[in-house]
Structure formats: C-alpha cells, structure tokens
Motif scaffolding. Sequence first.
Motif, PDB file in Angstrom:
ATOM      1  N   ASP A 237       0.859  -1.189   0.000  1.00 56.58           N
ATOM      2  CA  ASP A 237       0.000   0.000   0.000  1.00 56.58           C
ATOM      3  C   ASP A 237       0.896   1.240   0.000  1.00 56.58           C
ATOM      4  N   ILE A 238       1.131   1.803  -1.177  1.00 60.88           N
ATOM      5  CA  ILE A 238       2.038   2.940  -1.298  1.00 60.88           C
ATOM      6  C   ILE A 238       1.482   4.160  -0.579  1.00 60.88           C
ATOM      7  N   GLY A 239       0.173   4.375  -0.681  1.00 57.98           N
ATOM      8  CA  GLY A 239      -0.436   5.535  -0.026  1.00 57.98           C
ATOM      9  C   GLY A 239      -0.256   5.499   1.479  1.00 57.98           C
ATOM     10  N   SER A 240      -0.473   4.333   2.069  1.00 59.78           N
ATOM     11  CA  SER A 240      -0.306   4.188   3.511  1.00 59.78           C
ATOM     12  C   SER A 240       1.149   4.388   3.917  1.00 59.78           C
ATOM     13  N   ALA A 241       2.068   3.871   3.104  1.00 56.16           N
ATOM     14  CA  ALA A 241       3.491   4.039   3.403  1.00 56.16           C
ATOM     15  C   ALA A 241       3.883   5.511   3.329  1.00 56.16           C
ATOM     16  N   ARG A 242       3.336   6.226   2.357  1.00 53.17           N
ATOM     17  CA  ARG A 242       3.635   7.659   2.211  1.00 53.17           C
ATOM     18  C   ARG A 242       3.139   8.430   3.423  1.00 53.17           C
ATOM     19  N   GLU A 243       1.902   8.154   3.853  1.00 50.00           N
ATOM     20  CA  GLU A 243       1.353   8.853   5.007  1.00 50.00           C
ATOM     21  C   GLU A 243       2.160   8.552   6.268  1.00 50.00           C
ATOM     22  N   ASN A 244       2.567   7.306   6.407  1.00 53.71           N
ATOM     23  CA  ASN A 244       3.368   6.922   7.566  1.00 53.71           C
ATOM     24  C   ASN A 244       4.712   7.645   7.566  1.00 53.71           C
ATOM     25  N   PHE A 245       5.295   7.772   6.382  1.00 54.59           N
ATOM     26  CA  PHE A 245       6.577   8.470   6.270  1.00 54.59           C
ATOM     27  C   PHE A 245       6.432   9.951   6.619  1.00 54.59           C
ATOM     28  N   LEU A 246       5.364  10.581   6.118  1.00 59.53           N
ATOM     29  CA  LEU A 246       5.176  12.016   6.339  1.00 59.53           C
ATOM     30  C   LEU A 246       4.855  12.341   7.793  1.00 59.53           C
ATOM     31  N   ARG A 251      13.399  11.713  11.504  1.00 61.95           N
ATOM     32  CA  ARG A 251      13.926  11.247  10.224  1.00 61.95           C
ATOM     33  C   ARG A 251      15.414  11.521  10.178  1.00 61.95           C
TER      34      ARG A 251
END
Length: 253
Positions: A237-246, A251
């Motif tokens: 799930d790329i969208g979920s990974a992006r939200e988790n990263f943001l 970092r």
Amino acid sequence: MLADVIPVIDRLNLTFQKDNVNPSTIKPMVESTTHMLTQLLDTPGDNEREFSNSLQGATFNTTTLTHLHNRGQYERVRREFIQGLIDALRRRFPQTEVTILSALATVFDVERYPGADRLAGYGQAEMDVLRRHYTAVINPERAQRNFLPFKTAVTNYGATSFDTVCRCVIRQLYDQFPDFGELAKIALVIPVSSVYAERGFSVQNLIKTKGRNRLNEDRVNRLMMLRWHSKSLRDFDIGSARENFLTTKTRRK
C-alpha cells in the motif's frame, strides 16, 4: 570410491532439503548413513569393484595409471577419508541430540500415535528423556501427569504435520498443557531443515551481484531482510506508506 560414497551422503542431504522435516526421520537416516559408510570402510562398493575388475594391468580404458603400484597407500587414504566422514557425522549428530529430536517427534507427531487401546503407554520412554533434559523449562511431574490427557487431546488433530501440531498446541492448548506448549516451542526452533539457509544464500546472490560487490555486510543484511519479509508490490500500500513516512517525526537527514 567417490562414486560409492557420494550417493550415500546425498540421500542424507535430501532428508534436510524439505520445508517441513519430520524429526522422526533424522535418527534412522543418520544411523543408516553411518552403517553404509562403515560397510564401505571394510568392503569396496559396487563402483570401486567394477573399476578394479576393469583394470588391465595398470591400464583403465586406455589410460595408464602411474600410481597404481602403490595400492597400500591408496587403501590407507581411502579408509582415512571414509572414517573422516563417519566421525564428522557423529560430531554433527551427537547421540544425545538425536535422541531428543526423536523424543520430540514421538510426542508431537500425531500421525504415529497408536490406537486408543495402546495410547496410554505410548511414548513414555521418550517423555522421560524430555522430562530429564528440559527440567529448567518444564515441570517434570506435571508433564508426566498431563501426558495422557495431552495425547488424548491432540489425537483430534488427526493426520496433521509435525509443525502444524506444534503450532496448534502453542495457540490452542498452551493454557491447558503449558509444559507441552514449551516443548512445542523448542521443537519449532530447532534448525532441522536446510531449506531456509539455502534460500538465504539464493537471496544474497540476487542482491550482491558482480555489479554491486562493494555492498558492506550490514547493507546486505538489511536488503536481505527486506527481500525476505517485505510484501510484494501488488500487496504493498504505497499511499499508507507515504502517510506513515510524512507523519514520522524522527527522520535521518
């Protein structure tokens, strides 16, 4: 000589090249391999006898064997080689460890259980081995009291593999039979199969190629972990990974 020895070792190797190796197969296979090598120690195998019978003086298939006259040295080297294999097998599979594996197989391999009329006495000697060996992990007296009720309970699993029975005991019967739950955990973590090690080397070879030969050990380990445990791109799930990263506060810059 090697033509006789290699098939014997290969049969043992194939025992471990499976995803779910049943520990009950290890002891008889090791004993069988040791026995066959011991026979070769004293009596040449079929291939070696065929080779000897095909010799014409010092010539084999038009090839002159320059060291054939030193038969005594060959016999000494031959015996040392085969004896070395036997000694290596005994070091790799000490009798105590093999006996424990067999005992675990007897307890958790439900497919080998006898009928209800003989279930009470089944596996008692093996249970005694486990009680003595794992006194620091289980309560020996409680394990003995619960052995028959445990066997009766797991017979409901029917024709189920060794690994599956162990997992079911941990998930479903641990509260009732904590000692057998602990033994099941031990049985599952004993590295019997060589499959995962071989797959690990395959993954490593895919990552550390000639073009990436400067990867250090830590980076290779991390990439292997990602390759081994991560989801496929179809399930990621790329969208979920992006939200988790943001939303991650810490970092590395």
